[in-house]
Each structure stands twice: as C-alpha cells, then as structure tokens.
Design an enzyme around this catalytic site. Structure first.
Site, PDB file in Angstrom:
ATOM      1  N   ALA A  68      44.041  48.731  41.834  1.00  0.00           N
ATOM      2  CA  ALA A  68      44.186  47.294  42.096  1.00  0.00           C
ATOM      3  C   ALA A  68      44.050  46.508  40.801  1.00  0.00           C
ATOM      4  O   ALA A  68      43.411  46.950  39.847  1.00  0.00           O
ATOM      5  CB  ALA A  68      43.137  46.832  43.101  1.00  0.00           C
ATOM      6  N   ASP A  69      44.652  45.338  40.795  1.00  0.00           N
ATOM      7  CA  ASP A  69      44.549  44.424  39.653  1.00  0.00           C
ATOM      8  C   ASP A  69      44.578  42.998  40.203  1.00  0.00           C
ATOM      9  O   ASP A  69      45.404  42.684  41.056  1.00  0.00           O
ATOM     10  CB  ASP A  69      45.711  44.637  38.678  1.00  0.00           C
ATOM     11  CG  ASP A  69      45.513  43.869  37.394  1.00  0.00           C
ATOM     12  OD1 ASP A  69      44.466  44.058  36.740  1.00  0.00           O
ATOM     13  OD2 ASP A  69      46.392  43.060  37.044  1.00  0.00           O
ATOM     14  N   THR A  70      43.665  42.154  39.725  1.00  0.00           N
ATOM     15  CA  THR A  70      43.553  40.783  40.218  1.00  0.00           C
ATOM     16  C   THR A  70      43.708  39.792  39.077  1.00  0.00           C
ATOM     17  O   THR A  70      43.133  39.986  37.999  1.00  0.00           O
ATOM     18  CB  THR A  70      42.181  40.557  40.896  1.00  0.00           C
ATOM     19  OG1 THR A  70      42.032  41.501  41.959  1.00  0.00           O
ATOM     20  CG2 THR A  70      42.052  39.146  41.455  1.00  0.00           C
TER      21      THR A  70
END
Length: 186
Positions: A68-70
């Site tokens: 994941a990447d935010t």
C-alpha cells in the site's frame, strides 16, 4: 489459502489489520519509493503499492502479499511525508481551513496474479493558528505522515469532517481490502 504478508513498515497499517482481525505477517520490501507522478496521483500510488508488494522480502511462494501507498493531494499538489519541519509547516498551512483528499493505492499479489485498486477520502480541516501548527510540529508526530498530520493522533483535533473511509486516511482502507480478499477467495 497461504498466509497474508504485509509489505509495509507502517505501524498504522499493521494496527489496522490487527484491529479488524485480518491475520498477517509484516515483511520488508526492497522497493525504492519514488514520488515521481506517473500520469496522475492515483496511478502513482497504485504503481508504488504494486512495487512494494512485488518486492516483498522472504515471502513463500503462493502467499498473499499486500502492498500500500498513501498520499495527500491538495489543490493538485501531492503532499508526501515532510522532509523537514519547514516542509511540515508549509503543508499544514496549505491544508488549514480547506479540503484535501487522501488517496491510498493497494495491491494484492498472489504469484503472478495482481489486484490493484485505490481509495480516496475527502478530509475537511478547520483553520489552524500559527501556535497550533508550531505546537504540533514540536510533537514530532507530523514527520512520518503524508500531509504532515495523523488523523489517528493529535491531528484529529483539526478534522471537521470526512467523506469516505476513515481507515483510508489512517493508511489502509481495510473494508475494501477485506471485500477484495473475499472476492478472491469466495
């Protein structure tokens, strides 16, 4: 179904999965993050999430890998983690009294199969005083968070409303991850 491996060093993602009872093992990823925008912020976070999942270290064959990447996006500008206190100050001033979006790219990889998606939440911030910004920076909390604040910490004091997933703002839309895993495994 083999085990789920979270290819992320984020304690918040680990805590979110624990909170909702999704068993997992945290592993490192050899992926080198880049804040280079591919063609859009969505494309960027999805590519980075996939890169993290594919570069997971020490994962047995056939396992489920979650990456994941935010990011925070305000007026078209991507706000990642602040590099300096001045950077955090600039970000918080920009977000003050306005609405921004939090976008998380998620990738689930099993062998050569990939499921990649994103979630976007709109966050409304109250107007911040200079004292509030300086006091918050002094806590050190904003330094490892996209957009220089954490909704699960002291930054919650400034959020006047959200449209979308709360867990997405923390760093992982667990409801969407759960639904995707259910679709994959029935």
């Amino acid at each position: 179904m083999s085990g789920l491996y979270l290819a992320s060093g984020s304690p918040r993602r680990h805590e979110l999965l624990d909170q909702v009872g999704i068993a997992h093992t945290v592993v490192a990823s050899a992926y080198e993050e880049s804040n280079e925008v591919i063609s859009s912020p969505v494309d960027m976070v999805e590519a980075q999430a996939l890169g993290k999942a594919k570069a997971a270290i020490g994962v047995p064959d056939g396992s489920i890998v979650l990456g994941a990447d935010t990011i925070v996006v305000h007026n078209g500008e991507i706000l990642g983690k602040p590099a300096t206190k001045e950077d955090a100050r600039r970000m918080l001033h920009a977000l003050s009294g306005d609405t921004h979006s939090v976008i998380t790219g998620v990738a689930i990889v099993i062998g050569n199969q990939e499921w990649v998606f994103h979630n976007e939440t709109f966050v409304h911030f109250k107007t911040l005083s200079i004292h509030e910004i300086e006091s918050y920076i002094d806590t050190g909390e904003p330094m490892d968070k996209a957009g220089a604040y954490g909704i699960q910490g002291k930054g919650a004091l400034w959020v006047t409303g959200i449209e979308g997933s709360y867990t997405n703002v923390v760093g992982l839309p667990v409801e969407q991850v759960y639904d995707t895993l259910r679709q994959i495994f029935g």
